[in-house]
Structure formats: C-alpha cells, structure tokens
Design an enzyme around this catalytic site. Structure first.
Site, PDB file in Angstrom:
ATOM      1  N   GLY A 115      65.859  49.835  22.216  1.00 35.55           N
ATOM      2  CA  GLY A 115      65.530  48.561  21.494  1.00 35.55           C
ATOM      3  C   GLY A 115      63.960  48.088  21.430  1.00 35.55           C
ATOM      4  N   CYS A 116      63.390  47.449  20.514  1.00 31.47           N
ATOM      5  CA  CYS A 116      62.062  47.093  20.464  1.00 31.47           C
ATOM      6  C   CYS A 116      61.884  46.203  21.547  1.00 31.47           C
ATOM      7  CB  CYS A 116      61.869  46.379  19.015  1.00 31.47           C
ATOM      8  SG  CYS A 116      62.758  45.378  18.415  1.00 31.47           S
ATOM      9  N   HIS A 117      62.440  44.949  21.408  1.00 34.45           N
ATOM     10  CA  HIS A 117      62.136  43.995  22.619  1.00 34.45           C
ATOM     11  C   HIS A 117      62.263  44.631  24.069  1.00 34.45           C
ATOM     12  CE1 HIS A 117      62.007  40.648  20.088  1.00 34.45           C
ATOM     13  NE2 HIS A 117      62.933  40.794  19.229  1.00 34.45           N
ATOM     14  N   ALA A 118      63.467  45.321  24.203  1.00 35.62           N
ATOM     15  CA  ALA A 118      63.667  45.937  25.282  1.00 35.62           C
ATOM     16  C   ALA A 118      62.892  46.942  26.007  1.00 35.62           C
ATOM     17  CB  ALA A 118      65.132  46.882  25.478  1.00 35.62           C
ATOM     18  N   THR A 119      61.936  47.728  25.112  1.00 35.90           N
ATOM     19  CA  THR A 119      60.907  48.747  25.429  1.00 35.90           C
ATOM     20  C   THR A 119      59.677  47.908  26.117  1.00 35.90           C
ATOM     21  OG1 THR A 119      61.231  50.208  23.591  1.00 35.90           O
ATOM     22  CG2 THR A 119      59.035  50.071  24.437  1.00 35.90           C
TER      23      THR A 119
END
Length: 305
Positions: A115-119
């Site tokens: 995921g984007c935030h997770a990255t």
C-alpha cells in the site's frame, strides 16, 4: 532482446492506467490487450493471465481474490490490491524491506504490491526495529499526507468537478476509527507487535505523499542523534536504487507533492536529538503504487531493477 507478454487486469483504473503508461514505451514489454466488451468476463481474463509471462492485477480486493481462485500456480501475478498483502503464501513486494527480499520477489509467482501509506511507514520503521533503535512494542504514531488520486476514480472526480464541495479545499483526515486497511501490513512488516496510531490526511493536489513519524529519545532503545539516524538509513539502503536518504537536515517547509511524477522515494530526518522526526516522501501513484509494481515486475522477469 527477449520480449515479455504482460497483462494488466483492471487497466482502466487509476493504478492500471499509470502502469500501462509506464510500460507502453518499453520495447521488451508487449501488453496483452483485452477487448473492452470482455473486460468483465472472468473466463477471458483468466485466459489472458494464463497466456501472459506476468499479470498485474489492479482490481478491488474481492475481485482480486476471485480471479486468483483456481489459477495454475505457474501463473506469475502481482496483485496491487489489499487482498493478499498479509497472506503467507504471497511474497510482499517491497524489495528494500530486508536482505533477501529481492531474491524472494524474483523467484515468486505470487507477489503482493504494498500500500502507498504502508510503503513509507515500513521503509522508515523496519530499519529502526531491525537495528534495535526501537523495540517491537514502541507506541509509534504517524501522520501521512496524500494527494487525492489515492482515492481512485470516484475521489478524483469529486475533487476535479467544477462545483465541488468547499470542504475539499482543505485537508481532510480520514480513517478516524483507527482501522485503515494498511495498518495490518504496516505492523507486520515493520517488526512491530503494537499497532501504530495512524492519521492519514487527503489534500487538494493530485499526487504525492509525505509519511511522518515522530520519535522520542526517552522511549528509544538506542537513542540515536538525528545525524546517527541518517547514517543508519544510508547504510541500510545503500543497495536500494529506488531509495535516496537525504544527508542533511531539511530547512524551511516539507511539501508533500514535491516528488509527484517521480519513481523513487526519499527519506528525511529532521527535528532534534530529543524529538527526531523521520519522513518518507514519494509519489502515491509512483513508488506507492504503479512504479512499485513495475519494480517488482522487473525483478520477476529478470530485468534490471
């Protein structure tokens, strides 16, 4: 030059369109096209997947799970949805995560795109837990600013309509119940045993992301200075071409859309030695989605990362 056939299932969505844009100029990639009247036909889509060297799924979670059911294990798939990110049968597609992760991705037939935030969150925190700077029980909090393209076609339309809601002129905090869909992967792959407090904020610009994590010296197992933290990140990501660690304290203001349209991610350390802040800045559609999928595709097909 060897040619590879790549199928993008869901190529009309935001991420799928971006991946197609990135792959179209590449001479070694032939994109398998499916007639628009057959895009919703599961049999036709499965046939494309079975005939491709690699397929990239850009689908909602339930559709991604459904299309994968019954597929031969030999089919090579990258799933950009949330569906398989914490599934032990899938390899998490973050090459920079730890030593050996690139090799796992390269040899796997099932890779889940982060995921984007997770990255941003994981690339900031995984080195801290791995090197003993913070414990797995550290009560982390994070706030993350993102462009509205992360919400997909519906949100893009809402933000770009001529007579939109005046509230969209201001940043909007969402995920208020602390149950954001990225939290499971954020916790698992950061080496944490305590789920972080997470505040995502959508802003009035198309793409870009800035994930920020404040730390407290008195809670750190190894209370490093801001300069020592930079050096730790520099060493940890020395062989990661998509990650750039800024070597100096940033001045002025950090803006979250600075790397819009770029493919890499930069890590910044600021604050002070008592209260350091670590930040990851990148494009939510780039390293946070589409170019991350292309990075994984390159590894799986044996192309230079």
């Amino acid at each position: 030059m060897r040619k590879f056939n790549v199928f993008i299932d869901g190529s009309s969505g935001t991420t799928g369109l971006k991946i197609r844009e990135l792959l179209s100029p590449r001479e070694e990639i032939d994109i398998i096209n499916i007639h628009k009247d057959k895009r919703r036909n599961p049999d036709e889509r499965r046939l494309c997947i079975e005939n491709a060297d690699l397929s990239i799924l850009c689908l909602p979670d339930k559709e991604a799970e459904a299309i994968c059911t019954g597929l031969p294990k030999s089919c090579r798939i990258i799933d950009t949805s949330t569906a398989h990110r914490t599934n032990p049968d899938w390899v998490y597609g973050l090459p920079e995560l730890r030593e050996g992760q690139r090799e796992k991705i390269a040899s796997s037939n099932r890779v889940s795109n982060p995921g984007c935030h997770a990255t941003g969150f994981i690339l900031l925190t995984a080195p801290l837990t791995a090197e003993g700077v913070i414990s797995s029980e550290y009560p982390l909090s994070a706030f993350s600013l993102t462009g509205y393209s992360g919400g997909g076609k519906k949100m893009i339309a809402e933000y770009e309509q001529p007579e939109r809601d005046v509230q969209l002129d201001s940043p909007g905090v969402y995920g208020l119940g602390q149950n954001h869909k990225h939290l499971r992967e954020m916790t698992m792959y950061s080496g944490l045993t305590v789920t972080p407090s997470f505040m995502p904020v959508v802003c009035d610009y198309y793409s870009g992301m800035l994930v920020n994590i404040p730390l407290h010296r008195q809670l750190m197992e190894l209370p490093l200075s801001t300069q020592a933290l930079r050096e730790l990140y520099l060493e940890y990501y020395r062989n990661s071409p998509a990650v750039r660690v800024c070597t100096e304290q940033p001045e002025g203001t950090l803006y979250s859309n600075t790397l819009s349209g770029e493919s890499g991610l930069e890590i910044l350390v600021h604050g002070n030695d008592d209260r350091p802040v670590v930040s990851a800045r990148f494009d939510n559609l780039g390293k946070g989605a589409a170019t991350a999928a292309v990075e994984n595709m390159n590894l799986m097909l044996g192309i230079a990362e």
